[in-house]
Design an enzyme around this catalytic site. Structure first.
Site: not given
Ligand code: 13P
Length: 248
Positions: A10-12, A97, A99, A167, A173, A210, A231-232
């Protein structure tokens, strides 16, 4: 039972089209595709077409949308319909998600409308669920996740092509991942809800929050964890290829 692994990036709100092209050139040069593992990329909407085009013809990779609107078309400034996402090459969509839920105020009911639109449109739906820290501390994790699942899947036919991603919000994050055994407890509870709703044991359950090259193997060692949503650690092609090299 052994289900195919899914590694989802997920590149957000990162990685513009030109960066996506360079990223994928590098990733495809170093990743070793393998049977029983799919790698999915969820770029920002503006980079979806570039990403999907670069992955076209590669059997073990796909691109998807980070979010969609449930309406097929109309005056919805800033939104992307399922048909538009498909037209740009999406084979999947993330729905609900945390967010979207907590920063953009998306309700369970909206998540459900999006799920139904994605499935009606023939895309793979990844429904995200997870509790906030205060909810975990109050012992409400299973209740929150169960509510999100039941609401998100209302009216969805058992057997639909979907994946559930657990999640925990406090792990996203933050560098603080759920331990594999904590995640496994919640995954087991998710499985119970899915079975009660008529979904077979072939529905895949991902963990997100994470995830890194350092913890992915331990997470995948849990029998109910069929992949990861990241994500990260998905933003750099070398780091992401390292995560995707995990065997599970
Ligand atoms: P991180 O891997 O940065 O914690 O993000 C997780 C996430 O929200 C993937 O959708």
């Amino acid at each position: 039972m052994s289900r195919p692994l899914l590694f989802a990036a997920n590149w957000k709100m990162y990685i513009a089209p030109g960066e996506a092209r360079a990223y994928l050139d590098r990733f495809l040069a170093i990743d070793k595709p393998r049977h029983g593992r799919t790698v999915a990329f969820f770029p920002p909407a503006v980079s979806l077409e570039t990403t999907a085009a670069r992955l076209r013809g590669h059997e073990h990779y796909l691109a998807g949308a980070q979010d969609v609107h449930w309406e097929p078309k109309g005056a919805f400034t800033g939104a992307t319909s399922v048909a538009l996402a498909r037209g740009a090459g999406a084979a999947a969509a993330l729905i609900g998600h945390s967010e979207r839920r907590h920063l953009f105020g998306e309700t369970d009911e909206e998540t459900n409308r999006k799920m139904r639109a994605v499935l009606d449109g023939g895309l793979l739906a990844l429904l995200c669920v997870g509790e906030k820290l205060a909810e975990r501390e109050r012992g409400e994790t299973e209740a929150v996740v169960t509510r999100q699942l039941r609401a998100g899947l209302a009216g969805v036919k058992a057997g639909a092509d979907l994946v559930i991603a657990y999640e925990p919000v406090w792990a996203i994050g933050t560098g603080r991942n759920a331990t594999p055994s904590d995640a496994a407890v919640v995954h087991a509870a998710i499985r119970v809800v899915l079975v009660s709703l008529g979904f077979g044991r072939d529905t895949r359950l991902l963990y997100g929050g994470s995830v890194s090259a350092g913890n992915v193997e331990q997470l995948l060692a849990e029998p109910e964890i069929d992949g990861v949503l990241v994500g990260g650690a998905s933003l750099d092609p070398d780091v992401w290829a390292g995560v995707c090299a995990a065997q599970g």
